[in-house]
Design a protein around this motif. Structure first.
Motif, PDB file in Angstrom:
ATOM      1  N   ALA A 170       0.830  -1.214   0.000  1.00 38.08           N
ATOM      2  CA  ALA A 170       0.000   0.000   0.000  1.00 38.08           C
ATOM      3  C   ALA A 170       0.857   1.254   0.000  1.00 38.08           C
ATOM      4  N   ALA A 171       1.947   1.243   0.762  1.00 39.73           N
ATOM      5  CA  ALA A 171       2.828   2.411   0.795  1.00 39.73           C
ATOM      6  C   ALA A 171       3.471   2.647  -0.559  1.00 39.73           C
ATOM      7  N   ALA A 172       3.891   1.586  -1.232  1.00 42.67           N
ATOM      8  CA  ALA A 172       4.498   1.745  -2.560  1.00 42.67           C
ATOM      9  C   ALA A 172       3.491   2.309  -3.557  1.00 42.67           C
ATOM     10  N   LEU A 173       2.252   1.795  -3.542  1.00 36.60           N
ATOM     11  CA  LEU A 173       1.235   2.308  -4.454  1.00 36.60           C
ATOM     12  C   LEU A 173       0.908   3.767  -4.158  1.00 36.60           C
ATOM     13  N   LEU A 174       0.784   4.117  -2.879  1.00 37.44           N
ATOM     14  CA  LEU A 174       0.483   5.498  -2.519  1.00 37.44           C
ATOM     15  C   LEU A 174       1.608   6.435  -2.921  1.00 37.44           C
ATOM     16  N   ALA A 175       2.853   5.997  -2.744  1.00 38.09           N
ATOM     17  CA  ALA A 175       3.998   6.829  -3.140  1.00 38.09           C
ATOM     18  C   ALA A 175       3.977   7.086  -4.643  1.00 38.09           C
ATOM     19  N   ALA A 176       3.695   6.051  -5.428  1.00 42.65           N
ATOM     20  CA  ALA A 176       3.647   6.231  -6.879  1.00 42.65           C
ATOM     21  C   ALA A 176       2.528   7.183  -7.282  1.00 42.65           C
ATOM     22  N   VAL A 177       1.341   6.993  -6.692  1.00 37.41           N
ATOM     23  CA  VAL A 177       0.214   7.880  -7.008  1.00 37.41           C
ATOM     24  C   VAL A 177       0.524   9.310  -6.588  1.00 37.41           C
ATOM     25  N   ALA A 178       1.150   9.472  -5.419  1.00 34.16           N
ATOM     26  CA  ALA A 178       1.471  10.801  -4.929  1.00 34.16           C
ATOM     27  C   ALA A 178       2.452  11.513  -5.847  1.00 34.16           C
ATOM     28  N   LEU A 179       3.443  10.789  -6.361  1.00 35.88           N
ATOM     29  CA  LEU A 179       4.428  11.408  -7.257  1.00 35.88           C
ATOM     30  C   LEU A 179       3.770  11.887  -8.543  1.00 35.88           C
ATOM     31  N   VAL A 180       2.917  11.060  -9.135  1.00 36.38           N
ATOM     32  CA  VAL A 180       2.288  11.433 -10.404  1.00 36.38           C
ATOM     33  C   VAL A 180       1.307  12.590 -10.199  1.00 36.38           C
ATOM     34  N   VAL A 181       0.392  12.426  -9.233  1.00 35.28           N
ATOM     35  CA  VAL A 181      -0.614  13.470  -9.001  1.00 35.28           C
ATOM     36  C   VAL A 181       0.048  14.752  -8.497  1.00 35.28           C
ATOM     37  N   GLY A 182       1.014  14.604  -7.613  1.00 31.88           N
ATOM     38  CA  GLY A 182       1.682  15.783  -7.069  1.00 31.88           C
ATOM     39  C   GLY A 182       2.433  16.553  -8.130  1.00 31.88           C
ATOM     40  N   TRP A 183       3.118  15.860  -9.023  1.00 38.62           N
ATOM     41  CA  TRP A 183       3.871  16.537 -10.069  1.00 38.62           C
ATOM     42  C   TRP A 183       2.936  17.337 -10.977  1.00 38.62           C
ATOM     43  N   LEU A 184       1.802  16.734 -11.362  1.00 30.55           N
ATOM     44  CA  LEU A 184       0.863  17.434 -12.242  1.00 30.55           C
ATOM     45  C   LEU A 184       0.180  18.595 -11.525  1.00 30.55           C
ATOM     46  N   SER A 185      -0.169  18.388 -10.249  1.00 33.80           N
ATOM     47  CA  SER A 185      -0.932  19.408  -9.525  1.00 33.80           C
ATOM     48  C   SER A 185      -0.057  20.575  -9.099  1.00 33.80           C
ATOM     49  N   PHE A 186       1.099  20.271  -8.527  1.00 35.29           N
ATOM     50  CA  PHE A 186       1.905  21.326  -7.932  1.00 35.29           C
ATOM     51  C   PHE A 186       2.796  22.041  -8.947  1.00 35.29           C
ATOM     52  N   ARG A 187       2.964  21.452 -10.118  1.00 38.46           N
ATOM     53  CA  ARG A 187       3.740  22.160 -11.135  1.00 38.46           C
ATOM     54  C   ARG A 187       3.046  23.455 -11.517  1.00 38.46           C
ATOM     55  N   ALA A 188       1.708  23.405 -11.628  1.00 32.66           N
ATOM     56  CA  ALA A 188       0.942  24.611 -11.944  1.00 32.66           C
ATOM     57  C   ALA A 188       1.052  25.643 -10.824  1.00 32.66           C
ATOM     58  N   LEU A 189       1.200  25.187  -9.591  1.00 34.26           N
ATOM     59  CA  LEU A 189       1.347  26.111  -8.465  1.00 34.26           C
ATOM     60  C   LEU A 189       2.737  26.716  -8.425  1.00 34.26           C
ATOM     61  N   VAL A 190       3.738  25.950  -8.789  1.00 34.70           N
ATOM     62  CA  VAL A 190       5.114  26.408  -8.654  1.00 34.70           C
ATOM     63  C   VAL A 190       5.466  27.445  -9.715  1.00 34.70           C
ATOM     64  N   ARG A 191       4.885  27.374 -10.894  1.00 36.76           N
ATOM     65  CA  ARG A 191       5.247  28.296 -11.975  1.00 36.76           C
ATOM     66  C   ARG A 191       5.061  29.765 -11.589  1.00 36.76           C
ATOM     67  N   PRO A 192       3.884  30.184 -11.062  1.00 34.23           N
ATOM     68  CA  PRO A 192       3.780  31.593 -10.653  1.00 34.23           C
ATOM     69  C   PRO A 192       4.733  31.944  -9.517  1.00 34.23           C
ATOM     70  N   LEU A 193       5.012  30.993  -8.650  1.00 33.25           N
ATOM     71  CA  LEU A 193       5.974  31.260  -7.586  1.00 33.25           C
ATOM     72  C   LEU A 193       7.374  31.477  -8.153  1.00 33.25           C
ATOM     73  N   GLU A 194       7.706  30.744  -9.210  1.00 32.56           N
ATOM     74  CA  GLU A 194       9.005  30.942  -9.851  1.00 32.56           C
ATOM     75  C   GLU A 194       9.099  32.343 -10.445  1.00 32.56           C
ATOM     76  N   ARG A 195       7.978  32.821 -11.028  1.00 34.67           N
ATOM     77  CA  ARG A 195       7.983  34.182 -11.576  1.00 34.67           C
ATOM     78  C   ARG A 195       8.161  35.205 -10.449  1.00 34.67           C
ATOM     79  N   LEU A 196       7.487  34.991  -9.356  1.00 31.30           N
ATOM     80  CA  LEU A 196       7.645  35.908  -8.216  1.00 31.30           C
ATOM     81  C   LEU A 196       9.085  35.886  -7.704  1.00 31.30           C
ATOM     82  N   THR A 197       9.684  34.695  -7.675  1.00 34.95           N
ATOM     83  CA  THR A 197      11.074  34.585  -7.219  1.00 34.95           C
ATOM     84  C   THR A 197      12.013  35.322  -8.155  1.00 34.95           C
TER      85      THR A 197
END
Length: 569
Positions: free
Chosen positions: A275-302
């Protein structure tokens, strides 16, 4: 990882998901383990009850069989001494029918008769003790045999009366009995038979000498399930005491059931890893897609923040939308505008401070020039005159001592005048009372020499001692304010107020003079006072109007709060 917000966010998400799954699995395993353990305890108690009932059933069948045999022997009169051979033959026939491991007739006290009347290959080590309860309601007891074994035996009287012989019969208390009990449990767990604190029968592959879970000190056995290792595996073990201790041994029937916690833990551990391995894989995929959109404006602010830090104050923070990043961008933009305004203000204040410093230096040079002129034109001239007078007095002393005496008296008066002038100049430079007794005493002395009504108010009173540089700055600022009031205001009354308020010293000089328009440009003494207050990081304010008097108020910052030493007035 240190420089990437995206990686930090992904790592945090993975940690949270894996941690939450681990916590959930842990709680689930704890609850499942507790439920299984409680169920295993109930099964163990139930199995122990089944074993106890089976032991009791064998006891009851043994009592019934011996009573029937006793009644048959008594009815046929086989217990008479003259029918000993018939008694032996009768017991043999009964033995073949009931298949007991021991069957014998003994005397009223349980001891063997002179001629042994017994069948079977089991011999007791010692005769049992016959009690009145054996004649009324016989129960089984555990008796040791000469071959190192034990039997579950019952004593039944043959005939009425206390002198009637007794019939002793029983079955072996051994491994065979343990296996028969285990079959009643459906071959679940193991059965342990205990007599005289030793294992005398069990279904274990390698039965121990001492009963499992027995107390090492007392040998007592647990009556409720306890977890102990049996043959390398955790088991739930419990016992129930059986047999009568009178003339026999303390015995017990025990049950051992495998504790399900171990297999459950191994199974849950595998499930948690998957279960931990499956959750880690799902978290990496979903997190990368979700948080990439959040990080881009922060990069511009930086990036914008880096340009501003490099000196480009024209770079602006921009972000679309109304989310937290957009709110942050607008806040940073307001901060940039405020910083820019503050930098402009600081630049203006720096220019003012430079002008103020130049004026202070110029005023100091002018003061030095004035002191040099006073010393040269005043005191120095007096000293030259005194020097010439002493020369003339020396010459006159040779001609006329009386004339010389008068000249010396005049020179002494002139010398006193020079000393007084030196004292005035020294006081103008820095009054000693300011060093010795503080600001309030120095101003009180100064006000006492004014040619008009002057009042000093201290809050608190007495005023505590302040840092030397603050006392000096406040003293000379008040002196300049007094000089302005005497020179320009035409005042009849002057009030000086000193107040220590937290980390500030407030100095106020008010007069009832002719006043002036406070909006006019500051110059001369007013400008000097303003420069002096600002050199300490303080402020100067002036309230005045024509024919309304003047109030000069200055504040001096203190490095720390001053402990007040007296009542506030």
């Amino acid at each position: 990882m240190r420089s990437s917000l995206l990686l930090k966010t992904l790592a945090a998400l993975v940690v949270v998901l894996v941690g939450s799954s681990a916590l959930t699995a842990y709680l689930e395993s704890r609850l499942s383990r507790r439920a299984l353990h409680e169920q295993a305890r109930r099964v163990t108690v139930s199995n122990l009850r089944v074993l106890t009932q089976a032991y009791g059933a064998r006891e009851r069948s043994l009592v019934g069989a011996l009573r029937n045999i006793s009644q048959s022997l008594s009815t046929e009169g086989l217990i008479r001494p003259d029918r000993l051979n018939d008694l032996i033959q009768g017991l043999g026939g009964v033995y073949r029918n009931v298949d007991m491991d021991i069957l014998q007739v003994a005397g009223p006290d349980g001891r063997p008769r002179e001629t042994a009347v017994k069948v079977g290959d089991v011999t007791l080590i010692r005769p049992p003790v016959v009690t009145p309860s054996d004649r009324r309601a016989p129960t089984s007891r555990l008796l040791a045999t000469t071959d190192g074994g034990w039997v579950q035996a019952v004593i039944v009287p043959v005939g009425p009366g206390a002198d009637a012989p007794v019939l002793i019969g029983g079955y072996r208390f051994d491994d065979a009995f343990a296996y028969s009990l285990r079959r009643q449990l459906g071959d679940v767990g193991h059965v342990v038979l205990v007599a005289d604190h030793r294992v005398v029968g069990s279904t274990l592959v390698e039965p121990p000498a001492s009963p499992p879970a027995a107390d090492p000190g007392t040998g007592s056995l647990p009556t409720t399930p306890v977890v102990i290792p049996v043959e390398g595996v955790d088991n739930l073990v419990a016992y129930h005491q059986v047999g009568s201790a009178t003339g026999g041994a303390v015995g017990a029937v025990g049950v051992s059931l495998t504790d399900p916690d171990g297999p459950l833990d191994r199974s849950l551990a595998r499930n948690r890893i998957v279960a931990a391995a499956l959750l880690a894989a799902v978290a990496l995929v979903v997190g990368w897609l979700s948080f990439r959109a959040l990080v881009r404006p922060l990069e511009r602010l930086t990036s914008t923040a880096g340009r501003i830090a490099g000196g480009d104050l024209e770079a602006s923070f921009t972000a679309n939308g109304t989310d937290e990043v957009a709110v942050l961008a607008r806040a940073l933009e307001r901060m940039r505008m405020e910083v820019r305004a503050q930098l402009d203000l600081i630049a203006h204040q720096a220019a003012d401070l430079q002008d103020s410093s130049q004026r202070i230096v110029a005023a100091q040079d002018a003061e030095r020039h004035r002191l040099a002129r006073d010393l040269h034109d005043g005191i120095q001239q007096h000293l030259v005159v005194l020097r010439m007078g002493f020369g003339m007095a020396t010459e006159a002393a040779e001609r006329s001592p009386a004339t010389a005496h008068a000249s010396l008296a005049e020179l002494s008066a002139e010398l006193d005048a020079v000393i007084e002038r030196l004292r005035e100049v020294s006081h103008d430079l820095y009054p000693s009372i300011l060093v010795d007794r503080g600001l309030a005493a120095a101003l009180r002395s100064c006000l006492g020499r004014l040619p008009l009504s002057a009042l000093l108010v201290c809050v608190p009173d007495p005023l505590p001692r302040l840092p030397a540089e603050i006392e000096s700055g406040a003293y000379f600022l008040v002196g300049e304010a007094l000089a302005n009031a005497l020179k320009h205001a035409g005042a009849a009354e002057i009030t000086v107020r000193l107040e220590v308020a937290g980390t500030w010293l407030v100095v106020e000089v008010s007069d009832d003079g002719r006043g002036f328009a406070a909006t006019q440009a500051r110059n001369g003494g007013l400008l000097h006072m303003d420069d002096r207050a600002r050199s300490f990081g303080g402020r100067l304010s002036i309230e005045s109007a024509p024919a309304a008097g003047t109030v000069v108020r200055a504040t001096f910052p203190l490095r720390e709060a001053v402990e007040l030493a007296g009542p506030t007035t």
